[in-house]
Design a protein around this motif. Structure first.
Motif, PDB file in Angstrom:
ATOM      1  N   ALA A 258       0.833  -1.207   0.000  1.00  0.00           N
ATOM      2  CA  ALA A 258       0.000   0.000   0.000  1.00  0.00           C
ATOM      3  C   ALA A 258       0.864   1.252   0.000  1.00  0.00           C
ATOM      4  O   ALA A 258       1.957   1.264   0.570  1.00  0.00           O
ATOM      5  N   PHE A 259       0.370   2.298  -0.681  1.00  0.00           N
ATOM      6  CA  PHE A 259       1.025   3.610  -0.699  1.00  0.00           C
ATOM      7  C   PHE A 259       0.038   4.642  -0.151  1.00  0.00           C
ATOM      8  O   PHE A 259      -1.139   4.626  -0.525  1.00  0.00           O
ATOM      9  N   PHE A 260       0.543   5.525   0.716  1.00  0.00           N
ATOM     10  CA  PHE A 260      -0.359   6.502   1.334  1.00  0.00           C
ATOM     11  C   PHE A 260       0.412   7.697   1.885  1.00  0.00           C
ATOM     12  O   PHE A 260       1.622   7.616   2.093  1.00  0.00           O
ATOM     13  N   PRO A 261      -0.295   8.810   2.159  1.00  0.00           N
ATOM     14  CA  PRO A 261       0.358   9.992   2.749  1.00  0.00           C
ATOM     15  C   PRO A 261       0.601   9.776   4.246  1.00  0.00           C
ATOM     16  O   PRO A 261       0.048   8.833   4.823  1.00  0.00           O
ATOM     17  N   PRO A 262       1.386  10.648   4.878  1.00  0.00           N
ATOM     18  CA  PRO A 262       1.534  10.598   6.336  1.00  0.00           C
ATOM     19  C   PRO A 262       0.159  10.589   7.001  1.00  0.00           C
ATOM     20  O   PRO A 262      -0.770  11.248   6.513  1.00  0.00           O
ATOM     21  N   VAL A 263       0.041   9.856   8.105  1.00  0.00           N
ATOM     22  CA  VAL A 263      -1.270   9.635   8.716  1.00  0.00           C
ATOM     23  C   VAL A 263      -1.711  10.846   9.548  1.00  0.00           C
ATOM     24  O   VAL A 263      -0.881  11.598  10.061  1.00  0.00           O
ATOM     25  N   THR A 264      -3.011  11.031   9.653  1.00  0.00           N
ATOM     26  CA  THR A 264      -3.556  12.209  10.358  1.00  0.00           C
ATOM     27  C   THR A 264      -4.789  11.857  11.187  1.00  0.00           C
ATOM     28  O   THR A 264      -5.743  12.633  11.263  1.00  0.00           O
ATOM     29  N   GLY A 265      -4.783  10.675  11.799  1.00  0.00           N
ATOM     30  CA  GLY A 265      -5.952  10.269  12.589  1.00  0.00           C
ATOM     31  C   GLY A 265      -5.938  10.838  13.986  1.00  0.00           C
ATOM     32  O   GLY A 265      -5.115  11.679  14.334  1.00  0.00           O
TER      33      GLY A 265
ATOM     34  N   ALA B 113       0.561   5.736  30.008  1.00  0.00           N
ATOM     35  CA  ALA B 113       0.150   4.809  28.951  1.00  0.00           C
ATOM     36  C   ALA B 113      -0.908   5.435  28.045  1.00  0.00           C
ATOM     37  O   ALA B 113      -0.896   5.252  26.823  1.00  0.00           O
ATOM     38  N   CYS B 114      -1.830   6.189  28.619  1.00  0.00           N
ATOM     39  CA  CYS B 114      -2.894   6.795  27.812  1.00  0.00           C
ATOM     40  C   CYS B 114      -2.293   7.783  26.808  1.00  0.00           C
ATOM     41  O   CYS B 114      -2.639   7.771  25.617  1.00  0.00           O
ATOM     42  N   GLU B 115      -1.369   8.604  27.266  1.00  0.00           N
ATOM     43  CA  GLU B 115      -0.767   9.590  26.367  1.00  0.00           C
ATOM     44  C   GLU B 115       0.134   8.907  25.328  1.00  0.00           C
ATOM     45  O   GLU B 115       0.162   9.308  24.159  1.00  0.00           O
ATOM     46  N   PHE B 116       0.846   7.875  25.752  1.00  0.00           N
ATOM     47  CA  PHE B 116       1.671   7.086  24.832  1.00  0.00           C
ATOM     48  C   PHE B 116       0.809   6.533  23.684  1.00  0.00           C
ATOM     49  O   PHE B 116       1.153   6.657  22.512  1.00  0.00           O
ATOM     50  N   VAL B 117      -0.315   5.937  24.028  1.00  0.00           N
ATOM     51  CA  VAL B 117      -1.156   5.307  23.003  1.00  0.00           C
ATOM     52  C   VAL B 117      -1.683   6.357  22.016  1.00  0.00           C
ATOM     53  O   VAL B 117      -1.618   6.161  20.799  1.00  0.00           O
ATOM     54  N   ILE B 118      -2.173   7.497  22.507  1.00  0.00           N
ATOM     55  CA  ILE B 118      -2.709   8.481  21.570  1.00  0.00           C
ATOM     56  C   ILE B 118      -1.588   9.128  20.758  1.00  0.00           C
ATOM     57  O   ILE B 118      -1.748   9.388  19.557  1.00  0.00           O
ATOM     58  N   ASP B 119      -0.422   9.340  21.355  1.00  0.00           N
ATOM     59  CA  ASP B 119       0.703   9.920  20.598  1.00  0.00           C
ATOM     60  C   ASP B 119       1.128   8.981  19.465  1.00  0.00           C
ATOM     61  O   ASP B 119       1.378   9.427  18.336  1.00  0.00           O
ATOM     62  N   TYR B 120       1.205   7.689  19.753  1.00  0.00           N
ATOM     63  CA  TYR B 120       1.591   6.731  18.715  1.00  0.00           C
ATOM     64  C   TYR B 120       0.487   6.552  17.681  1.00  0.00           C
ATOM     65  O   TYR B 120       0.754   6.432  16.492  1.00  0.00           O
ATOM     66  N   LEU B 121      -0.753   6.524  18.145  1.00  0.00           N
ATOM     67  CA  LEU B 121      -1.866   6.423  17.203  1.00  0.00           C
ATOM     68  C   LEU B 121      -1.794   7.537  16.165  1.00  0.00           C
ATOM     69  O   LEU B 121      -2.005   7.312  14.962  1.00  0.00           O
ATOM     70  N   LYS B 122      -1.478   8.753  16.638  1.00  0.00           N
ATOM     71  CA  LYS B 122      -1.465   9.923  15.750  1.00  0.00           C
ATOM     72  C   LYS B 122      -0.408   9.819  14.654  1.00  0.00           C
ATOM     73  O   LYS B 122      -0.510  10.515  13.643  1.00  0.00           O
TER      74      LYS B 122
ATOM     75  N   VAL C 119       3.882  18.385  12.518  1.00  0.00           N
ATOM     76  CA  VAL C 119       5.221  18.196  13.093  1.00  0.00           C
ATOM     77  C   VAL C 119       5.098  17.950  14.600  1.00  0.00           C
ATOM     78  O   VAL C 119       5.802  17.118  15.174  1.00  0.00           O
ATOM     79  N   SER C 120       4.134  18.655  15.250  1.00  0.00           N
ATOM     80  CA  SER C 120       3.993  18.512  16.706  1.00  0.00           C
ATOM     81  C   SER C 120       3.618  17.084  17.097  1.00  0.00           C
ATOM     82  O   SER C 120       3.949  16.620  18.183  1.00  0.00           O
ATOM     83  N   ASP C 121       2.918  16.359  16.204  1.00  0.00           N
ATOM     84  CA  ASP C 121       2.589  14.971  16.513  1.00  0.00           C
ATOM     85  C   ASP C 121       3.834  14.077  16.444  1.00  0.00           C
ATOM     86  O   ASP C 121       4.003  13.168  17.251  1.00  0.00           O
ATOM     87  N   ASP C 122       4.709  14.352  15.485  1.00  0.00           N
ATOM     88  CA  ASP C 122       5.966  13.598  15.418  1.00  0.00           C
ATOM     89  C   ASP C 122       6.811  13.858  16.655  1.00  0.00           C
ATOM     90  O   ASP C 122       7.416  12.950  17.215  1.00  0.00           O
TER      91      ASP C 122
END
Lengths: 84, 152, 152, 84
Positions: free
Chosen positions: A76-83, B109-118, B140-143
């Motif tokens: 799969a190819f896709f843009p950086p995620v934004t969920g 753990a809660c913040e870890f999960v949402i940060d990684y999800l993002k 960039v702030s999510d990274d």
């Protein structure tokens, strides 16, 4: 066959969400597949020109240009995620 | 005890919390993050949003994040619910709830999960603004938020 | 927008969250901490608990904590509810909910408020164990949790 | 008069939750009040002997042994807090 998927902005730019390519040396890595797709020109050349970030996965795991791809795999190819 | 759900329908924040909380008297702390749709983004009013995802990979990516959280902290349950499809302002988009004996671990753990999800889970947002539709760009702030967890 | 409530009756976690969340489309993140009574503490089973407080000083101490949180972070509402009187295992003891445009600030402020509440607000717990009643001793870990916020 | 309050373990040890003391040099600070209370002996001497931590407030604000106390003030003594 290799199943190829496109998501989000890429899907719209390419006008398709999925296709199949024969397994071959030209589809042995995501990088090789991109080389193949760019040859189609038009939006394909544009999307994969390197101007916009494109992420990739092989069998639903994050991958890079050199990850091995074999017959039956899903790429799969896709843009950086934004969920979230 | 952990559960991951991707759904197009609204989720019931209260029912999820009750289910996690009420079953286990060893739980001392429940930390819940709810992300909801704002009516404004990047300087423009937003009237609606479409969330797309990669079915299959999404669940795998989230399961990996939860496995990591369970290895790092002593937890008594994690619940992740993420909506996809059409959303309006004020709609909850995502819920991450973490139960633990003590609060420090539940917060981490809660913040870890949402940060990684993002940054790791394949979801994409498309906003509807007065000028038309547009795909949301990654922040960039999510990274940076994700990177904080790597060395600690 | 902020509200502090001390009560002997159970509180409705869901209603509090809905009230905070649903009113304001500028809110992007709601972080909620719920502390609940465990059936075990310091190696002993606990069947019930009585929470005493210092009426008047409690509200003042909590208001100071909320004022500090509002000065440190951009928030869109804080809600603190604390029960006093008789409690049983699984009963929620305290709720701290913080709304903000972005999640980082909501997480920071929520943990700040509960950490300070644990060391600055005049509440005292008395546990009922098989050996009789006993006052709970203050935890060093709570002082350490509070101290983290001083230099940052 | 100075209103004096005792909470939690202290209230139980002393057998009382509240009392009043006349405003005087012997009640000009929480430290002076403690000196006065210790002279009662028994549990009063025990509670304020310094073996167990005792916190204090003046007019519902955290205070220390030297905080000024004047006529009409409310002074409270209590153990370290354990809420939440």
């Amino acid at each position: 066959m290799i199943r190829i998927l496109y998501f989000a902005r890429l899907r719209e730019q390419l006008g398709t969400g999925a296709e199949e390519l024969p397994a071959s040396p030209e589809s042995a890595t995501p990088g090789a597949i991109i080389g193949q797709l760019k040859q189609r020109g038009g939006p394909w050349a544009e999307v994969f020109a390197g101007d916009q970030p494109v992420l990739m996965s092989v069998n639903q795991e994050v991958a890079d240009l050199d990850t091995p791809v074999t017959d039956g795999d899903e790429v799969a190819f896709f843009p950086p995620v934004t969920g979230g | 005890m952990d559960q991951i759900t991707i759904q197009t329908t609204p989720f019931d924040i209260a029912a999820i919390q009750e289910e996690m909380r009420a079953g286990d008297p060893a739980i001392g702390a429940l930390v819940t993050f709810v992300g909801q749709m704002r009516d404004f983004n990047d300087g423009d009013p937003v009237s609606a949003m479409t969330l797309e995802h990669y079915p299959g990979m999404t669940e795998k990516a989230l399961q990996k994040i939860l496995d990591q959280a369970n290895r790092r902290w002593e937890l008594l349950g994690i619940r992740v619910v993420h909506r996809v499809g059409e959303l309006k302002p004020l709609d909850p988009i995502v819920l991450v709830a973490v139960a633990s004996a003590h609060r420090g671990e539940a917060f981490r753990a809660c913040e870890f999960v949402i940060d990684y999800l993002k940054t790791r889970a394949p979801f994409w947002k498309k906003e509807r603004t007065p000028d038309g539709e547009r795909w949301v760009d990654a922040r960039v702030s999510d990274d940076e938020a994700e990177a904080r967890w790597r060395d600690s």
